[in-house]
Design a protein around this motif. Sequence first.
Motif, PDB file in Angstrom:
ATOM      1  N   ALA A 101     -36.109  17.035  -5.943  1.00 20.26           N
ATOM      2  CA  ALA A 101     -35.128  17.190  -7.014  1.00 20.26           C
ATOM      3  C   ALA A 101     -35.371  16.092  -8.036  1.00 20.26           C
ATOM      4  O   ALA A 101     -35.517  14.927  -7.695  1.00 20.26           O
ATOM      5  CB  ALA A 101     -33.714  17.107  -6.456  1.00 20.26           C
ATOM      6  N   LYS A 102     -35.428  16.483  -9.308  1.00 17.79           N
ATOM      7  CA  LYS A 102     -35.831  15.541 -10.348  1.00 17.79           C
ATOM      8  C   LYS A 102     -34.706  15.256 -11.324  1.00 17.79           C
ATOM      9  O   LYS A 102     -33.889  16.130 -11.613  1.00 17.79           O
ATOM     10  CB  LYS A 102     -36.999  16.144 -11.153  1.00 17.79           C
ATOM     11  CG  LYS A 102     -38.259  16.372 -10.330  1.00 17.79           C
ATOM     12  CD  LYS A 102     -38.999  15.080 -10.125  1.00 17.79           C
ATOM     13  CE  LYS A 102     -40.346  15.263  -9.478  1.00 17.79           C
ATOM     14  NZ  LYS A 102     -40.259  15.451  -8.023  1.00 17.79           N
ATOM     15  N   TYR A 103     -34.723  14.052 -11.861  1.00 17.68           N
ATOM     16  CA  TYR A 103     -33.821  13.737 -12.966  1.00 17.68           C
ATOM     17  C   TYR A 103     -34.447  14.219 -14.267  1.00 17.68           C
ATOM     18  O   TYR A 103     -35.551  13.798 -14.628  1.00 17.68           O
ATOM     19  CB  TYR A 103     -33.576  12.223 -13.049  1.00 17.68           C
ATOM     20  CG  TYR A 103     -32.852  11.810 -14.310  1.00 17.68           C
ATOM     21  CD1 TYR A 103     -31.495  12.066 -14.468  1.00 17.68           C
ATOM     22  CD2 TYR A 103     -33.526  11.197 -15.361  1.00 17.68           C
ATOM     23  CE1 TYR A 103     -30.828  11.706 -15.629  1.00 17.68           C
ATOM     24  CE2 TYR A 103     -32.867  10.836 -16.532  1.00 17.68           C
ATOM     25  CZ  TYR A 103     -31.522  11.085 -16.661  1.00 17.68           C
ATOM     26  OH  TYR A 103     -30.867  10.747 -17.810  1.00 17.68           O
ATOM     27  N   GLY A 104     -33.742  15.114 -14.943  1.00 16.86           N
ATOM     28  CA  GLY A 104     -34.251  15.579 -16.224  1.00 16.86           C
ATOM     29  C   GLY A 104     -33.291  15.272 -17.358  1.00 16.86           C
ATOM     30  O   GLY A 104     -33.687  14.895 -18.446  1.00 16.86           O
ATOM     31  N   CYS A 105     -31.990  15.452 -17.082  1.00 12.35           N
ATOM     32  CA  CYS A 105     -31.013  15.216 -18.147  1.00 12.35           C
ATOM     33  C   CYS A 105     -29.726  14.607 -17.621  1.00 12.35           C
ATOM     34  O   CYS A 105     -29.003  13.962 -18.355  1.00 12.35           O
ATOM     35  CB  CYS A 105     -30.707  16.520 -18.890  1.00 12.35           C
ATOM     36  SG  CYS A 105     -29.883  17.758 -17.855  1.00 12.35           S
ATOM     37  N   GLY A 106     -29.422  14.838 -16.349  1.00 14.04           N
ATOM     38  CA  GLY A 106     -28.168  14.325 -15.819  1.00 14.04           C
ATOM     39  C   GLY A 106     -26.949  15.014 -16.409  1.00 14.04           C
ATOM     40  O   GLY A 106     -25.832  14.542 -16.247  1.00 14.04           O
ATOM     41  N   LEU A 107     -27.140  16.115 -17.099  1.00 15.19           N
ATOM     42  CA  LEU A 107     -26.047  16.766 -17.827  1.00 15.19           C
ATOM     43  C   LEU A 107     -25.852  18.216 -17.412  1.00 15.19           C
ATOM     44  O   LEU A 107     -25.027  18.913 -17.993  1.00 15.19           O
ATOM     45  CB  LEU A 107     -26.350  16.737 -19.341  1.00 15.19           C
ATOM     46  CG  LEU A 107     -26.589  15.366 -19.963  1.00 15.19           C
ATOM     47  CD1 LEU A 107     -27.240  15.511 -21.335  1.00 15.19           C
ATOM     48  CD2 LEU A 107     -25.276  14.613 -20.069  1.00 15.19           C
ATOM     49  N   GLY A 108     -26.633  18.670 -16.459  1.00 18.10           N
ATOM     50  CA  GLY A 108     -26.534  20.077 -16.081  1.00 18.10           C
ATOM     51  C   GLY A 108     -27.089  21.002 -17.147  1.00 18.10           C
ATOM     52  O   GLY A 108     -26.602  22.106 -17.339  1.00 18.10           O
ATOM     53  N   GLN A 109     -28.128  20.563 -17.846  1.00 14.82           N
ATOM     54  CA  GLN A 109     -28.658  21.379 -18.943  1.00 14.82           C
ATOM     55  C   GLN A 109     -30.100  21.830 -18.754  1.00 14.82           C
ATOM     56  O   GLN A 109     -30.584  22.650 -19.527  1.00 14.82           O
ATOM     57  CB  GLN A 109     -28.599  20.577 -20.255  1.00 14.82           C
ATOM     58  CG  GLN A 109     -27.206  20.235 -20.704  1.00 14.82           C
ATOM     59  CD  GLN A 109     -27.226  19.461 -22.011  1.00 14.82           C
ATOM     60  OE1 GLN A 109     -28.271  18.971 -22.434  1.00 14.82           O
ATOM     61  NE2 GLN A 109     -26.078  19.366 -22.647  1.00 14.82           N
ATOM     62  N   CYS A 110     -30.816  21.265 -17.771  1.00 18.55           N
ATOM     63  CA  CYS A 110     -32.253  21.559 -17.722  1.00 18.55           C
ATOM     64  C   CYS A 110     -32.722  22.161 -16.403  1.00 18.55           C
ATOM     65  O   CYS A 110     -33.746  22.815 -16.347  1.00 18.55           O
ATOM     66  CB  CYS A 110     -33.068  20.303 -18.029  1.00 18.55           C
ATOM     67  SG  CYS A 110     -33.126  19.125 -16.658  1.00 18.55           S
ATOM     68  N   GLY A 111     -32.002  21.904 -15.334  1.00 24.24           N
ATOM     69  CA  GLY A 111     -32.354  22.512 -14.060  1.00 24.24           C
ATOM     70  C   GLY A 111     -33.384  21.767 -13.235  1.00 24.24           C
ATOM     71  O   GLY A 111     -33.718  22.209 -12.133  1.00 24.24           O
ATOM     72  N   ALA A 112     -33.891  20.638 -13.706  1.00 20.16           N
ATOM     73  CA  ALA A 112     -34.920  19.923 -12.948  1.00 20.16           C
ATOM     74  C   ALA A 112     -34.388  19.435 -11.601  1.00 20.16           C
ATOM     75  O   ALA A 112     -35.152  19.213 -10.673  1.00 20.16           O
ATOM     76  CB  ALA A 112     -35.433  18.733 -13.760  1.00 20.16           C
ATOM     77  N   CYS A 113     -33.081  19.285 -11.496  1.00 19.07           N
ATOM     78  CA  CYS A 113     -32.466  18.717 -10.300  1.00 19.07           C
ATOM     79  C   CYS A 113     -31.916  19.796  -9.377  1.00 19.07           C
ATOM     80  O   CYS A 113     -31.191  19.486  -8.442  1.00 19.07           O
ATOM     81  CB  CYS A 113     -31.312  17.817 -10.730  1.00 19.07           C
ATOM     82  SG  CYS A 113     -30.020  18.789 -11.549  1.00 19.07           S
ATOM     83  N   THR A 114     -32.240  21.060  -9.653  1.00 22.08           N
ATOM     84  CA  THR A 114     -31.591  22.154  -8.926  1.00 22.08           C
ATOM     85  C   THR A 114     -31.856  22.095  -7.427  1.00 22.08           C
ATOM     86  O   THR A 114     -32.996  21.943  -6.992  1.00 22.08           O
ATOM     87  CB  THR A 114     -32.083  23.515  -9.478  1.00 22.08           C
ATOM     88  OG1 THR A 114     -31.893  23.519 -10.899  1.00 22.08           O
ATOM     89  CG2 THR A 114     -31.322  24.673  -8.855  1.00 22.08           C
TER      90      THR A 114
END
Lengths: 414, 755, 159
Positions: free
Chosen positions: C34-47
Motif C-alpha cells: 500500500a502506497k502513499y500517493g495523496c493521503g486524501l482518498g483521491q488517487c487509490g495508491a493506498c487501496t
Amino acid sequence: MIAAFLAFAWRSAVEPIEPPAASGFDRSLIRHGAELAALGDCSACHTAREGRVFAGGRPIGTPFGTIYSTNITPDPSTGIGRWSQVAFTRAMREGVDRNGRHLYPAFPYDHFTLISDADIKALYAYLMTRQPIQAPAHANELPFPLNVRPLLAGWKLLFFREGRYRADSGHDSTWNRGAYLAAGLAHCGACHTPRNRLGAEKDNRLFGGGDSENWHAYAINTESQSPVPWDASALQFYLRNGWHALHGVARGPMAPVVENLAGVPETDLVAIAAYVVSVMGNPTPARLQRAAGLTATASRNTAGSSPQSALANDVGATIYAAACASCHESGQPLPFGGINLALSIDVSGEEPTNLIHVVLDGLPATGEVQIPIMPGFASTLSDRQLLALLTYLRARFAGKPLWNDVGKSIGDAR
Amino acid sequence: MTALLPNDTASAHISRRAVLQGAGALIVSFTISPAASSQDKGRAKAAGTAVKLAGSLTNTPYLDAWIRIDADGSVTAFTGKAELGQGIKTALLQITAEELEVPLDHLTLITADTALTANEGYTAGSHSMQDSGTALRNAAAQAREILIGVAASRMNVPAAQLKAASGVVIAPSGARLSYGELVSPTLLHVQAQPVSKLKDPASFRVMNRSQPRIDIPGKVTGGSVYVQDMRLPGMLHARVVRPPSYGAQLAAVDSAAVERMPGVMSIVRDGNFLAVVAEREYQAIKAMRSLAAGSKWQEQSTLPKQAELAATLSGLPSQEFRIFEKPESSPPDAAATALEATYTRPYVAHASIGPSCAVAQLRDETLTVWTHTQGVYPDRQAIAEMLSLPPDRVHCIHVQGSGCYGHNGADDAAGDAALIASKMPGRPIRVQWMREQEFAWEPFGPAMVAKARASLDSSGRIADWEYGVWSNTHSMRPGPAGALLAGQHMALALPPPAPKPLPQPEGGGDRNAIPLYALPHAKVVHHFIPSMPLRVSALRSLGGYMNVFSIESFMDELALAAETDPVAFRLKHLDDPRAREVVTVAADRFGWSGRQKGGSGRGCGFGFARYKNLAAYCAIAMQLAVEHETGRIRVERIAAAVDTGQAVNPDGIRNQIEGGILQSMSWTLYEAVSFDDTRILCVDWSTYPILRFGSVPNSLDVHIVERPGQPFLGCGEASQGPASAALANAVADATGKRLRDLPLTAARLKAAIGV
Amino acid sequence: MMELKVNGRVHSVDAAPDTPLLYVLRDDLQLNAAKYGCGLGQCGACTVIVDGEAVFSCVIPILLLQGKEITTVEGLGSIDQPGPMQRAFIEEQAAQCGYCIPGMMMRAQALLQKNPLVSDEEIRRTLEQNLCRCGTHMRILRAVRRAVQLMQVATPART
Ligand code: FES
Ligand code: FES
C-alpha cells in the motif's frame, strides 16, 4: 361523468411531420433555445449515465416506480424528429405526447405550462437542431395500475393547472423574471417543494424542502436552515459557479443544474436569485448574529491547523479528528477544499439524508475536470460509529440536537 | 558539469572497493573519469581520450567500470543510469547477457551510485540506451573477446576456433573453461577499444526478444522497491513545512506547542527552511500541520495572470537564437497560399503518483543520501555545495521512486533530507513530501508559445516555412546548490543558477523545433526567455512535445489548404526513408486509407516526429469521437509505429510508447497548472485532474519497425509529441474546428463548436 | 495497543487510534504494497481491502478497524507464489514505475471477489477511482481481464 372523464382522458395524436431541416431554424433562436435548455436542466434527466446527451434512457426513481426519460433528439423513429411545434408545445404545456398519451409528471409539465410561446419556440428550435440519435425508449418499471396511462388524466384533474405565468404587479420586472424562470422552466419546486402521497407538489409548502434521487433538496423558503442566510449576491454566485465560500459546493442532483447554469445570461441568474431570496424572507436577528460569528471564523485562515480533538473519549469526536479534519480543517479554500462544517447545510439542515450520503459514499471523482473529491466511508464506518459521528457533528457544528429517526435514515442510505 | 575535486576519483575507487570486498571475490580497480552530463551539457570527451569510444565508454573507458566477473562465475554489470519505471534495468541486462554470452539470471546490475558506477550524468533525454546500453554492449563484447583470448592461450587453441556460451568458453574438442576460471583481478582493467566484435543480430538469443521485466514481480508482491519503502534502523520521519508560495518569508513561527507533541524529536529551522522530525510518520504529519498553523509567512504577488499567460510570456524579454536557416537567401516569390497560426501550451505538472521522498544519514563524517534523483553525481555536487562538504563526503545512491518524467521534486527531497540529517548526526532521516507540496513546489514543464507561418506553391508543396518558439529554459537541474529548494530556503539563501538554453541539436524549448521535413526555404528561431515566473525545469520530451504538437498541427492545416491527404502530404515532404517507413506502417496498421470520413462528430488524426531529430522515429494515428453537446472527446483507437534502431526488449518499447501516448493524451486533453497572483492553486487531484480509466481508448497498438544492427535510439519520449498532434488533428477532422491552445478541454471545444 | 487483523494474522499495534491504516501497514507491519500517493482518498495508491470492500487506507483511522479483516497485496501471494491477480499483472507486464499497481490490484481484487464475471465496462468504472501517471492503463485493463480467467482456474486467494 365517466364519459366526460374519458373525453378528457382521451387525447388525439398530432400529425407527424417530416423532420425539419436544421437550416430552416433561425441561428439566434437556436442560441436562445440553448440557454433556455440549460435553464431547464433538460440534459440532466434526458441523458443516461455514460449515454449521449438528450438521448434519454436515464432511470428516474419515484416513490411509485422507475420511469425512464425519453429521447428528445430529433431522431425520426425514436426521438422527436416527427414532432411538430404544435405537438411539442402540447407536451410541454399539457403533458401529452405526440401520439396523445399522457405523460408522467416526472416530466415537470406542471411547471413548463407556465413557459411563454416565444420560449417554447426557441426550445423547439434548439432541440430540433441537435444531432439525431437513435435510442429506443426504455420501458418504465411501474406496477399496475400505475402503468395505465389514462389514469394520469385523473391525476391531472386533481393537481394540474394548465396556464401561462402571470406577472405579479406587486414586484419589479427582475423579480417577475426570476419567478417566471424558477416556477416555470427551471422547475426549482420539482425538487425543493415537498410532495403529497400522490406525488404532487404541496401548494402550501412552496420550496419547503423535498427529495430528489435519494438526496434531499433543502428548504429554500423561510424554513431555510442555512447557517449563513442566503443573500441575492451569494445565491447568484452559487448558481453561476456551483459553490460559495459560505455555503459550500453543489453536489448530487444540484451539480448538473449549476453546471448547466454556467452558460446562461447573468441577468437570468440575478433574477432567479432575487426571487428565491425573497421567498426565503428576512432572517431573524438571532440567525444573522450567529451567521456573523460564523463568517468571521470562516474567513480566518486555518491553514494547516491541527485536527486535535477536544473530547478525546467521544467516539464521534475521535472519528471526526482522525477521518474528517485533515481535509475539513486544512485551510484549502472551497470549492476543492473541505468546507468548515459549521457552514455546511448538510450538518445544520432539516434532514440528515445528504450528510449520511456524503459520509458513506463520498464525492467520487468523475471525469477529468476540476471537482471536489471526497472518499466515502461506507465500508469502514459501522452504523454505531456513523451515529456517533453524526451526533458529534450536529452538536458541535450546528449546535442542534440530532435529527429524529436518524437510525432509519442510515438504514435507508445503506 | 563543473570540475570535480581532484580526490574524487580516488574516493570513488575506495568506496567501490569497500562495497565490493564484501563479496569475497576478485577486486578490480577502475577509473571513473570526470564526465559531462549527457543531456544538458553536451558530450564532452574525457581529457586525453583520443579516439571516440562507443556510448558512455567515451567518458568512462575502463571495462571494469562496466563489467565485473567473479571467480564463481557470477557477473555484475554497472550503469550510471537509473531505473525510473522505464524498464532500463531489464534492457541493460539483456544487452550484457547477449554480448557477454552469459545466462540472464547469472547477472546482477548495479545502477546509479556515486561510489560504484560511472558518472553518466542524468538519466534523461531518452539517452540511456544510447549511452549506457551502447557502453555495456561494447564492454561486454570486448570482455567476451578478452576471456576467449585467455582461454585460447590456456588451451592452446586459436581464439578463432573458440566460442563463448552460457558463461563458458568452449573449444572444438569440447574442452571448456568457465569465465570464473578464466578471470583474474585485473583482466578487465583495460581501456575499451574503439571497435568491438559485436554479435550479428541474426544470432541474438536475448536481445530483440521480449523479456519480462525483472522489477515487476517485486512491484506486484509488496517487495521493498522504492525509496519510500526504506526502513533503516533508528530511522526518523521528517516533514517539511514549505512556504505557502514562491518567495514567501518566514516571519514568525510558534513551535513551543509542537515541540511537546508526542514523538517530536526536533524542529529544524534554517532561514525559510522549516521542518519537523518525529519518531513515527503520522506524528510527523500531525506535527507538520501544527507547525504550519503556527507559522506566519510574508507572501509576495509575483505570478502573472493565468488567463493572459501566452501574451505575458511572449512579452517578456527574450534572447533570439536562429537555430535553422535554409537557404540563407530570401524565400521564393509569393506563393499560392500562405497560412499562419499560433499555438500555446500551459505549465504542466509531472504529477507522479508518489510524492518525492529521500532518506539521508550522516555517519562517520559521510553523508549518505538515498534518492530517486535522475542524476546521482549532479545531486551529490549540489548537496555537497549546499552543506559545504567535500563531494567525497557525500554518497548518493539511486533508489527507485514513483514514475519519473523529468526533473520533479526528487532532488529537492534529497536536499531536504540531507540538510536535516546534517543537523541530526547518526540518525537516518526519511523525508516524504506531502501531495500538496509536490504540486506546489515541483518544477513544472514550462508554458510555451509557438508561431508558424508557411506558404504552399502551386503544386501543393511547402514553399517556405517560418517558425518561432518562445520558452523558458527546460533545465534548472542541480549541479549548483541553488537549484535545490533547501539551498534556496536556508538562511544562506543560495541563488538559483542562471537559466540557460540547452544547445542544439538536442535543444530545450527548441527541441524538435526544426521540422524533419524537406523544405526549400525555412527559418526557425528560438526565443529564449530567461525570467521565470513559475518554477520550471525538465518535463518528459521538454520542448519536443509542444513543438511537435505545433508543427504537426500546422502540417495538417497546410494539408487541408493543399487539399491533400494528411499522410500523403507528410510523405510528400519526407526524404528520410526510416521516417517514411514509420509513417507508412502506422497508416497501414491503422487502416488510414479506408478510414471513416471525418465530420459529424467522429474523426481521425495523424502525427509524426523523430524525437530530437536524432532519436526514435514515431508515428501515430488516432480515431476519436466528439460529443457535440458537451465537447467531450472520447479517443477510440490508436495505432502507432516506432523505429528505435536495434530493439532490445520489444515489449518494453511497446510499454514505453503506450505509456507516452496515454500520458500525452492526459496532458493534451486536460492538464494545466493553475495559479493566482501569489500561489499555485492546483495542489491535489481535485484541482489537477489527469486521465482516468473511463477515457482510456478501446485499443492501442504499437508496431515496432525492426532495424537489426542499427544503433539504439531512445524511445522513452518519442510518442508524446506525435500523440498530441494526432489528437488535435483528429478533433479538427471530427468537428472542422482547429484548437491551437493546449489543453484541448471539452469546454474549449464546446465553445469552438458553438450551439 | 490496538489489534488489527491483516492478511489473516492478528497484530498488536502500538499506534495512536487516529493513525490512518496506511501508516500502520507501512511503518508498523512493514508491509510495502500500500502506497502513499495523496493521503486524501483521491488517487487509490493506498487501496486495500477491508471486509471485502476496496478502501483508501490513507483516510481510514485504525480505530474504525477493530475486528475487521484487512487484506493487502501481500495477502494475495508472494514473489515465489504469486496469486492469480499478481500473476496476471506479471504476465501482462502491467507496470511501468509500478507505484499505482498495488492499489489497482486491490480494487480489482475486491471487484472480482464480488463478481467474477465482470464486464470490461465495470472494470473501467471501478478503476476510475485509481490513478496511474505512467499511462499503463491498457495493460492494467488487460491484466484484470486475465485475472478473471486465472481466478476461474485457481484456488481463490485468501482475503
Ligand atoms: S494515498 Fe490514499 S487515495 Fe491517494
Ligand atoms: S505504473 Fe507508474 S503510476 Fe502507474
